[in-house]
Design a protein around this motif. Structure first.
Motif, PDB file in Angstrom:
ATOM      1  N   VAL A 123       0.832  -1.199   0.000  1.00 52.23           N
ATOM      2  CA  VAL A 123       0.000   0.000   0.000  1.00 52.23           C
ATOM      3  C   VAL A 123       0.870   1.255   0.000  1.00 52.23           C
ATOM      4  O   VAL A 123       0.598   2.230  -0.707  1.00 52.23           O
ATOM      5  CB  VAL A 123      -0.951  -0.019   1.212  1.00 52.23           C
ATOM      6  CG1 VAL A 123      -1.667   1.308   1.360  1.00 52.23           C
ATOM      7  CG2 VAL A 123      -1.965  -1.142   1.067  1.00 52.23           C
ATOM      8  N   GLY A 124       1.954   1.228   0.800  1.00 45.32           N
ATOM      9  CA  GLY A 124       2.840   2.377   0.900  1.00 45.32           C
ATOM     10  C   GLY A 124       3.406   2.782  -0.451  1.00 45.32           C
ATOM     11  O   GLY A 124       3.450   3.971  -0.786  1.00 45.32           O
ATOM     12  N   GLU A 125       3.800   1.803  -1.228  1.00 45.33           N
ATOM     13  CA  GLU A 125       4.374   2.088  -2.545  1.00 45.33           C
ATOM     14  C   GLU A 125       3.390   2.806  -3.457  1.00 45.33           C
ATOM     15  O   GLU A 125       3.770   3.593  -4.315  1.00 45.33           O
ATOM     16  CB  GLU A 125       4.775   0.776  -3.231  1.00 45.33           C
ATOM     17  CG  GLU A 125       6.010   0.129  -2.659  1.00 45.33           C
ATOM     18  CD  GLU A 125       6.166  -1.319  -3.138  1.00 45.33           C
ATOM     19  OE1 GLU A 125       7.001  -2.025  -2.571  1.00 45.33           O
ATOM     20  OE2 GLU A 125       5.422  -1.721  -4.062  1.00 45.33           O
ATOM     21  N   GLN A 126       2.088   2.461  -3.269  1.00 47.63           N
ATOM     22  CA  GLN A 126       1.088   2.950  -4.215  1.00 47.63           C
ATOM     23  C   GLN A 126       0.328   4.172  -3.695  1.00 47.63           C
ATOM     24  O   GLN A 126      -0.570   4.663  -4.365  1.00 47.63           O
ATOM     25  CB  GLN A 126       0.068   1.824  -4.499  1.00 47.63           C
ATOM     26  CG  GLN A 126       0.685   0.565  -5.043  1.00 47.63           C
ATOM     27  CD  GLN A 126       1.154   0.760  -6.472  1.00 47.63           C
ATOM     28  OE1 GLN A 126       0.705   1.657  -7.167  1.00 47.63           O
ATOM     29  NE2 GLN A 126       2.080  -0.086  -6.900  1.00 47.63           N
ATOM     30  N   LEU A 127       0.712   4.643  -2.497  1.00 52.18           N
ATOM     31  CA  LEU A 127      -0.081   5.703  -1.870  1.00 52.18           C
ATOM     32  C   LEU A 127       0.029   7.027  -2.633  1.00 52.18           C
ATOM     33  O   LEU A 127      -0.959   7.722  -2.845  1.00 52.18           O
ATOM     34  CB  LEU A 127       0.383   5.882  -0.417  1.00 52.18           C
ATOM     35  CG  LEU A 127      -0.608   6.576   0.499  1.00 52.18           C
ATOM     36  CD1 LEU A 127      -1.913   5.806   0.522  1.00 52.18           C
ATOM     37  CD2 LEU A 127      -0.039   6.660   1.913  1.00 52.18           C
ATOM     38  N   LEU A 128       1.260   7.356  -3.050  1.00 47.69           N
ATOM     39  CA  LEU A 128       1.517   8.687  -3.592  1.00 47.69           C
ATOM     40  C   LEU A 128       0.645   9.036  -4.801  1.00 47.69           C
ATOM     41  O   LEU A 128       0.008  10.097  -4.807  1.00 47.69           O
ATOM     42  CB  LEU A 128       3.008   8.844  -3.918  1.00 47.69           C
ATOM     43  CG  LEU A 128       3.433  10.307  -3.983  1.00 47.69           C
ATOM     44  CD1 LEU A 128       3.257  10.967  -2.625  1.00 47.69           C
ATOM     45  CD2 LEU A 128       4.857  10.422  -4.474  1.00 47.69           C
ATOM     46  N   PRO A 129       0.598   8.174  -5.844  1.00 46.31           N
ATOM     47  CA  PRO A 129      -0.225   8.551  -6.995  1.00 46.31           C
ATOM     48  C   PRO A 129      -1.687   8.751  -6.643  1.00 46.31           C
ATOM     49  O   PRO A 129      -2.342   9.649  -7.195  1.00 46.31           O
ATOM     50  CB  PRO A 129      -0.071   7.365  -7.960  1.00 46.31           C
ATOM     51  CG  PRO A 129       0.829   6.386  -7.321  1.00 46.31           C
ATOM     52  CD  PRO A 129       1.334   6.928  -6.042  1.00 46.31           C
ATOM     53  N   THR A 130      -2.207   7.968  -5.676  1.00 48.93           N
ATOM     54  CA  THR A 130      -3.613   8.124  -5.295  1.00 48.93           C
ATOM     55  C   THR A 130      -3.833   9.442  -4.564  1.00 48.93           C
ATOM     56  O   THR A 130      -4.812  10.157  -4.814  1.00 48.93           O
ATOM     57  CB  THR A 130      -4.055   6.940  -4.407  1.00 48.93           C
ATOM     58  OG1 THR A 130      -3.842   5.731  -5.127  1.00 48.93           O
ATOM     59  CG2 THR A 130      -5.514   7.057  -4.045  1.00 48.93           C
ATOM     60  N   VAL A 131      -2.905   9.775  -3.652  1.00 48.63           N
ATOM     61  CA  VAL A 131      -3.030  11.043  -2.930  1.00 48.63           C
ATOM     62  C   VAL A 131      -2.979  12.210  -3.906  1.00 48.63           C
ATOM     63  O   VAL A 131      -3.777  13.155  -3.825  1.00 48.63           O
ATOM     64  CB  VAL A 131      -1.902  11.164  -1.875  1.00 48.63           C
ATOM     65  CG1 VAL A 131      -1.836  12.582  -1.324  1.00 48.63           C
ATOM     66  CG2 VAL A 131      -2.119  10.163  -0.758  1.00 48.63           C
ATOM     67  N   GLU A 132      -2.074  12.118  -4.875  1.00 44.99           N
ATOM     68  CA  GLU A 132      -1.950  13.155  -5.892  1.00 44.99           C
ATOM     69  C   GLU A 132      -3.265  13.340  -6.643  1.00 44.99           C
ATOM     70  O   GLU A 132      -3.775  14.455  -6.803  1.00 44.99           O
ATOM     71  CB  GLU A 132      -0.826  12.729  -6.846  1.00 44.99           C
ATOM     72  CG  GLU A 132      -0.471  13.712  -7.920  1.00 44.99           C
ATOM     73  CD  GLU A 132       0.536  13.073  -8.889  1.00 44.99           C
ATOM     74  OE1 GLU A 132       1.637  13.600  -9.013  1.00 44.99           O
ATOM     75  OE2 GLU A 132       0.213  12.032  -9.488  1.00 44.99           O
ATOM     76  N   LEU A 133      -3.829  12.206  -7.053  1.00 45.08           N
ATOM     77  CA  LEU A 133      -5.089  12.233  -7.807  1.00 45.08           C
ATOM     78  C   LEU A 133      -6.223  12.799  -6.960  1.00 45.08           C
ATOM     79  O   LEU A 133      -6.951  13.697  -7.387  1.00 45.08           O
ATOM     80  CB  LEU A 133      -5.429  10.805  -8.257  1.00 45.08           C
ATOM     81  CG  LEU A 133      -6.798  10.600  -8.912  1.00 45.08           C
ATOM     82  CD1 LEU A 133      -6.881  11.324 -10.233  1.00 45.08           C
ATOM     83  CD2 LEU A 133      -7.076   9.116  -9.113  1.00 45.08           C
ATOM     84  N   ALA A 134      -6.355  12.284  -5.726  1.00 41.01           N
ATOM     85  CA  ALA A 134      -7.473  12.678  -4.868  1.00 41.01           C
ATOM     86  C   ALA A 134      -7.397  14.163  -4.520  1.00 41.01           C
ATOM     87  O   ALA A 134      -8.400  14.873  -4.549  1.00 41.01           O
ATOM     88  CB  ALA A 134      -7.489  11.828  -3.600  1.00 41.01           C
ATOM     89  N   LEU A 135      -6.190  14.641  -4.209  1.00 41.28           N
ATOM     90  CA  LEU A 135      -6.020  16.034  -3.821  1.00 41.28           C
ATOM     91  C   LEU A 135      -6.356  16.971  -4.977  1.00 41.28           C
ATOM     92  O   LEU A 135      -7.070  17.972  -4.807  1.00 41.28           O
ATOM     93  CB  LEU A 135      -4.574  16.252  -3.360  1.00 41.28           C
ATOM     94  CG  LEU A 135      -4.408  17.167  -2.163  1.00 41.28           C
ATOM     95  CD1 LEU A 135      -5.215  16.650  -0.982  1.00 41.28           C
ATOM     96  CD2 LEU A 135      -2.941  17.288  -1.792  1.00 41.28           C
ATOM     97  N   THR A 136      -5.831  16.628  -6.168  1.00 40.26           N
ATOM     98  CA  THR A 136      -6.129  17.449  -7.345  1.00 40.26           C
ATOM     99  C   THR A 136      -7.632  17.484  -7.598  1.00 40.26           C
ATOM    100  O   THR A 136      -8.214  18.552  -7.832  1.00 40.26           O
ATOM    101  CB  THR A 136      -5.425  16.872  -8.585  1.00 40.26           C
ATOM    102  OG1 THR A 136      -4.096  16.531  -8.234  1.00 40.26           O
ATOM    103  CG2 THR A 136      -5.432  17.867  -9.719  1.00 40.26           C
ATOM    104  N   ALA A 137      -8.261  16.308  -7.536  1.00 41.93           N
ATOM    105  CA  ALA A 137      -9.698  16.229  -7.795  1.00 41.93           C
ATOM    106  C   ALA A 137     -10.469  17.045  -6.777  1.00 41.93           C
ATOM    107  O   ALA A 137     -11.401  17.770  -7.119  1.00 41.93           O
ATOM    108  CB  ALA A 137     -10.157  14.775  -7.761  1.00 41.93           C
ATOM    109  N   PHE A 138     -10.052  16.984  -5.501  1.00 41.32           N
ATOM    110  CA  PHE A 138     -10.760  17.723  -4.460  1.00 41.32           C
ATOM    111  C   PHE A 138     -10.665  19.229  -4.709  1.00 41.32           C
ATOM    112  O   PHE A 138     -11.661  19.946  -4.637  1.00 41.32           O
ATOM    113  CB  PHE A 138     -10.194  17.387  -3.088  1.00 41.32           C
ATOM    114  CG  PHE A 138     -10.768  18.240  -2.002  1.00 41.32           C
ATOM    115  CD1 PHE A 138     -12.091  18.080  -1.631  1.00 41.32           C
ATOM    116  CD2 PHE A 138     -10.009  19.217  -1.386  1.00 41.32           C
ATOM    117  CE1 PHE A 138     -12.642  18.886  -0.653  1.00 41.32           C
ATOM    118  CE2 PHE A 138     -10.558  20.020  -0.408  1.00 41.32           C
ATOM    119  CZ  PHE A 138     -11.874  19.852  -0.047  1.00 41.32           C
ATOM    120  N   LEU A 139      -9.452  19.699  -5.037  1.00 40.19           N
ATOM    121  CA  LEU A 139      -9.283  21.133  -5.264  1.00 40.19           C
ATOM    122  C   LEU A 139     -10.109  21.592  -6.473  1.00 40.19           C
ATOM    123  O   LEU A 139     -10.788  22.621  -6.405  1.00 40.19           O
ATOM    124  CB  LEU A 139      -7.805  21.465  -5.473  1.00 40.19           C
ATOM    125  CG  LEU A 139      -6.952  21.265  -4.216  1.00 40.19           C
ATOM    126  CD1 LEU A 139      -5.484  21.550  -4.494  1.00 40.19           C
ATOM    127  CD2 LEU A 139      -7.459  22.159  -3.095  1.00 40.19           C
TER     128      LEU A 139
END
Lengths: 281, 298, 567
Positions: B81-97
């Motif tokens: 999960v740790g390896e894959q966290l960054l791209p998801t956080v990037e996506l979610a944050l951009t989408a939220f903004l």
């Protein structure tokens, strides 16, 4: 998918105009008919493959074209209504029933039952609903029934919370107190005043929630967790067409449009009824 | 909050117990299932201990970041999960903004204004909320990648930012629609209150009334959305990452489900619920700041 | 005191002497707002004038169009309102021709507005000081520091003690009286020449109401014009120079204060006067001597909510055939006392006895069998009825108490008999509560309370949500039923006038205790406890009274402050 129910309902003040509500009710009726008697709308067999007629663009013979196996897309969309509605309606029924039982228990039962129930609901509410559904699927496996159950598990805590809050609100309402002062027996108060006033608005909320469960069901089917392959279903039909986007957009487009039309119609009907009930208050 | 997390871990534990037989088979795979091997695997997986003991180990493990081992990959779930966290956080944050900006602008522009603009905006929001995100993603892909060729077809890797646009927009659309609805309702309700009449009677401008009075009241309504938004971002990530072929924990979850890799699914779900609980707790802390009437009631 | 009113800062505009308001043929309509999309004509061609230093009172019942009129004078009748007038001059300007910036220049600077209940009329999320400062800065180029100083000045002038502290607080942290003062301070911030006050004291207790009226009177004395709007003639009578009575969107009668009070022409004016004089009129009927037999008795009843004693050692006896009035301001504990007497709230100490037998000490199961004896008529019948049920079903439920099986036809006759008894047309049987008027609803509530055949009726503020003309009808009905059916009546109200009309004996509550009780006329004419005297003195009256009432002026006498601030 769960917290949305109350939120969408909160928009009830923006009620649809009368013709819009009528049109939506008509669409819901048509979709229900398609689910019950698809033969009324198309004589084509949704399962009949025809390699010679694969990936045809929409035409007079095939209104919405054919897919990669030469199956008629319109027939698959019409016949797909059944599985999609089964998932949506089934999940909503299970979720509402479980929600009513949990919510009533948490609001009315003695402390020894109510407190654990309340804690259980709180814990389940700590999972985003769709992820809870994924978890259930990973345990119970794929299929129409499994998806419905999974979505119901995800949605039930939200209904339970609403039922509990409504029950507490109605219980402290003036008219329940008036009945106590009048000398009405507690059983009658619960059966005649409390339950109808809690459940009726909930049924309207469930209509709006139905749209959300249909969306969630199609998403899980799209991910390949739905009914076994030849069975027509909207979400899996969209997945079927993914690889042909560049050349045959209609394979994915038609079932998607069917989902959107269904969810819009169901939501408009739900909001309309909600407004008619006086905002549920 | 801690109690809720322990409860969530317990639910996860019980779910794992329900499938306790399957992991043994998954691990053994095609090897002959001799009683010795079975016992060995059961002991490796800790299945030979008593139920309360296993529960303690499980909850204790989670507290130390041990989410168990993937059946499929035979690696710690946390690592995967740790390896894959960054791209998801990037996506979610951009989408939220994107969603927050779009929704707020739409609400401010249409609240209490011309009926026709409100009706059009309301219809668009209903449509956006009724559209399955995965299908929206497919439509966007068809139009902008296949037909117009503006954006790459397959996700991350080649040109990070450009590949982020379509997935982020897909996730942002329902959020913008929901925010616009709730915010506009909140604004219109606030503008109909007696204090709005008082403020207008002071001779202040309509714009000041909106920014200095009504917006704060509407914010209260929006804050109740936080849970829905987090759920929508995390749940949406599962399908959107699949549609756009992006890396991320959503994709990990989707793959793990199809191979019945329960510990991995569980790890993703637990992590999301942790995130969910933290966000809700933060919002609870924010409430009294926005609404002073709630202070001293806690 | 200077600085409260308009005159202080009005020097620059001193030339503009003359009418502040000149309204002729004002009409306000809401197209499509009525049932079935019909147009609603809220105001139908009214006219009046107002000069500086003068007070005009607009009086009428709910829906008479008085509030819409007030808002139309500020251009705030709402986006869906159609406003038309032959003449509409506000503060010397032709308001009919004003655009939005023109209205904004008028609002706050020339005309101030005070609404009912500052808890919602001030922004509940903002500090009181910020609200007043916004009004200050809307029409001046003051710096922030200057504005802050002016805010404290305004608050102090409006009689808010410790203005530095209060400015930092939110409306809900202030008592009802203090926040109404703050609201008035914000309305006066732009030194307007005209102040419009719409029901400015309606949400307040009677003692606080007197103080707010005194503050408004000072504003008038300082030279501002005052347009005072109320449903209560007694409230406006002291301040008004002229009175206009509104009904159905029209002014049915208008004239000088003396003319309206002494020779009213319109029946509505007379009804309003009647209601306003109720508290000053001695009781008509002879007082029955207490027969000693207790129908309902409280012995040392006590109830705590947290640390607060809501009810503290209350003892009283309702004798058979007697009407006992329980009077007090909000938070005095009268409703909690009633709930304990009804067996709806368990007392923390003491006991309630019903017809001499244990009542509050019984378990609910045992109490239920005797509930038919004592029935409740609540303040808000809309919430006291299940909204889905028809009148018929509501009454049928009440009739089934104590006599579970009754023949169907017999029950229908019984329902008709009940409706006739409360002077309602039996055809209303099929209506739901929301489809009834306020007065009809309260009659149904009384019918339901009578259905089980009670000997005791507890009425908790039964008429306070009603217009005065309807109030009078309901009170007459209660009096008639009481005599005919031989009921004992516990009558709870904040309204001294209503209580004097109904009760044989009165108990006065304050802070959870009964401070005085005795025969009605004795308590009203020769009160013994200082609080009773204060209450009677604060009561708004049509006629000026002897100077005895000096105790009511001055902001320091806001007695409810500490308790209220906790809410």
């Amino acid at each position: 998918m769960r917290s949305g129910v109350g939120l969408v309902a909160a928009q009830g003040r923006r009620r649809a105009s009368r013709p819009a509500l009528l049109a939506a009710e008509l669409v819901v009726l048509l979709i229900a008919l398609a689910a019950l008697a698809p033969g009324l709308f198309t004589s084509a067999d949704p399962l009949a493959t025809d390699p010679a007629a694969a990936v045809l663009a929409p035409s007079a013979d095939h209104w919405l074209g054919t897919d990669q196996q030469g199956r008629d897309v319109f027939a698959r969309v019409v016949h797909g209504a059944r599985a999609s509605l089964e998932i949506g309606v089934g999940a909503t029924l299970v979720a509402v029933t479980a929600g009513v039982l949990l919510g009533l228990g948490a609001a009315l039962a003695g402390r020894w039952i109510a407190t654990p129930l309340l804690r259980l609901v709180e814990v389940l509410l700590a999972f985003p609903g769709i992820l809870l559904a994924l978890l259930v699927i990973s345990i119970v496996g794929n299929g129409t029934r499994e998806i419905a159950l999974a979505i119901a598990v995800g949605a039930a805590p939200g209904y339970a919370r609403i039922v509990r809050a409504e029950t507490l609100r109605v219980r402290s309402a003036g008219f329940v107190e008036s009945s106590i002062a009048l000398g009405v027996a507690p059983g009658r108060i619960v059966g005649r005043h409390l339950l109808p006033n809690v459940v009726r608005p909930l049924l309207v909320l469930a209509t709006i929630g139905l749209g959300e469960t249909i969306l969630a069901g199609s998403a899980l089917s799209f991910l390949g967790m739905g009914p076994k392959p030849p069975t027509p279903e909207w979400g899996s039909a969209i997945a079927d067409g993914r690889d042909y986007l560049a050349t045959a957009w209609w394979i994915s487009f038609a079932p998607g449009a069917a989902i959107v039309a269904t969810v819009v119609a169901v939501t408009v009907v739900g909001r309309g009824w909600h407004a008619r009930l006086g905002g549920g208050r | 909050m801690v109690a809720v997390m322990v409860g969530a871990a317990t639910v996860a534990f019980l779910a794992l117990e329900l499938v306790a037989d399957d992991p043994v088979r998954t691990v053994i795979g095609l090897r002959p299932a001799t009683p010795e091997l079975l016992a060995q695997v059961r002991s490796d997986l800790g299945l030979d201990r008593s139920l309360p003991e296993r529960w303690l180990l499980w909850v204790g493990g989670i507290a130390h970041g041990d989410l168990g081992t993937s059946y499929q990959l035979q690696r710690p779930v946390l690592e995967i999960v740790g390896e894959q966290l960054l791209p998801t956080v990037e996506l979610a944050l951009t989408a939220f903004l994107l969603g927050a900006a779009g929704g707020t602008l739409l609400a401010l522009a249409t609240a209490g204004r011309r009926p026709r603009a409100r009706a059009a905006s309301g219809a668009a929001e209903l449509l956006a909320l009724s559209t399955p995100p995965f299908w929206l993603g497919i439509v966007l892909l068809t139009v902008f990648s296949f037909q117009l060729g503006w954006f790459p077809v397959i996700g991350a890797g080649e040109s990070g930012l450009r590949a982020l646009v379509l997935p982020a927009v897909t996730l942002a659309v329902p959020i913008a629609a929901m925010l616009a609805q709730v915010l506009r309702d909140g604004l219109e309700q606030a503008l109909a209150q007696p204090f709005a009449t008082t403020a207008r009677a002071r001779g202040i401008s309509e714009l000041r009334l909106r920014t200095h009075h009504a917006l704060r009241h509407a914010l209260l309504a929006v804050m109740t959305l936080s849970g829905w938004i987090v759920g929508s971002l995390l749940g949406g990530a599962v399908v959107v990452e699949t549609v756009f072929g992006r890396q991320g924990i959503g994709r990990v979850a989707a793959t793990a489900i199809s191979s019945a890799d329960v510990p991995t699914v569980m790890g993703v779900v637990l992590l999301s619920s942790f995130f969910f609980v933290v966000v809700n707790a933060l919002v609870d802390l924010l409430y009294p700041l926005v609404d002073p009437r709630l202070r001293g009631r806690a | 005191m200077s600085g409260v009113g308009a005159a202080g800062a009005g020097g620059a505009r001193a030339g503009a002497v003359g009418e502040l308001l000149d309204v002729r043929g004002l009409r306000v309509a809401f197209p499509g707002a009525g049932p079935g999309g019909a147009d609603v004509a809220a105001v139908r061609g009214i006219g009046f004038t107002l000069a500086a230093g003068e007070c005009l009172a607009l009086v009428g019942e709910s829906g008479s169009g008085k509030s819409v009129t007030a808002r139309a004078l500020l251009g705030l009748a709402g986006p869906r309102a159609q406003v038309a007038a032959e003449t509409l001059r506000v503060a010397g300007r032709d308001a009919g021709a004003l655009d939005e910036p023109g209205w904004r220049a008028l609002r706050g600077r020339e005309v101030g507005l005070v609404l009912q209940d500052a808890l919602v009329a001030l922004d509940p999320l903002r500090r009181v000081g910020a609200e007043v400062a916004e009004a200050v800065r809307a029409h001046s180029s003051n710096s922030r520091v200057e504005a802050d100083a002016r805010v404290l000045e305004l608050l102090a002038a409006a009689g808010v003690p410790e203005p530095e502290l209060r400015a930092r607080q939110r409306p809900h942290e202030l008592s009802g009286g203090l926040r109404q003062r703050a609201l008035i301070a914000s309305a006066l911030a732009g030194a307007p020449r005209l102040l419009i006050a719409d029901e400015p004291t309606t949400a307040l207790d009677v003692t606080v109401q007197a103080q707010i009226l005194a503050l408004l009177e000072r504003t008038k004395a300082d030279g501002a014009g005052l347009l005072l709007i109320s449903h209560d003639l007694a409230v406006v009578a002291r301040l008004a120079d002229r009175i206009a009575v509104m009904a159905g969107g029209e002014i049915v009668e208008q004239g000088s204060r003396e003319r309206i009070l002494h020779s009213p022409a319109h029946p509505l004016t007379r009804a309003l006067l009647d209601a306003a004089r109720a508290a000053e009129r001695p009781r008509q009927r002879a007082e029955k001597p207490s027969q000693g037999l207790g129908a309902l008795e409280a012995r040392g009843l006590t109830k705590r909510f947290g640390d607060r004693r809501a009810v503290d050692d209350v003892s009283l006896t309702l004798a058979r055939d007697e009407a006992l009035g329980l009077v007090g301001e909000s938070g005095s504990g009268k409703t909690t006392t009633a709930r304990m007497l009804l067996g709806l709230t368990a007392p923390d100490g003491g006991e309630a006895l019903l017809e001499g037998a244990p009542w509050s000490a019984l378990p609910e199961r045992a109490r239920r069998a005797r509930r038919a004896t004592i029935q409740l008529v609540a303040q808000d019948p809309l919430s006291a009825f299940d909204p889905r049920w028809t009148v018929e079903r509501l009454l049928a439920e009440a009739l089934s108490i104590g006599q579970p099986r009754r023949v169907r036809g017999g029950r229908r006759d019984a329902i008709d008999a009940l409706l006739t008894q409360v002077r309602l047309d039996p055809a209303l049987r099929t209506r739901r509560p929301a489809e009834l008027s306020g007065g009809q609803r309260q009659r149904v509530a009384i019918a339901r309370a009578l259905a089980p055949g009670p000997r005791i009726l507890v009425c908790d503020e039964p008429v306070s949500a009603l217009d005065v003309t309807v109030q009078a009808q309901i009170l007459a009905l209660l009096a008639e039923l009481r005599t005919r059916l031989g009921l004992s009546l516990l009558f709870i109200s904040h309204d001294l006038g209503v209580v004097r009309q109904v009760s044989d004996r009165v108990a006065v509550m304050r802070g959870g205790r009964i401070v005085e009780q005795g025969p009605t006329e004795q308590v009203f004419t020769a009160p013994e406890h200082p609080y009773t005297r204060e209450l009677l003195a604060a009561m708004p009256r049509l006629e000026p009274r002897p100077a005895r009432s000096a105790a009511i002026s001055g902001p320091a006498a806001d007695p409810a402050l500490p308790q209220e601030a906790a809410s």
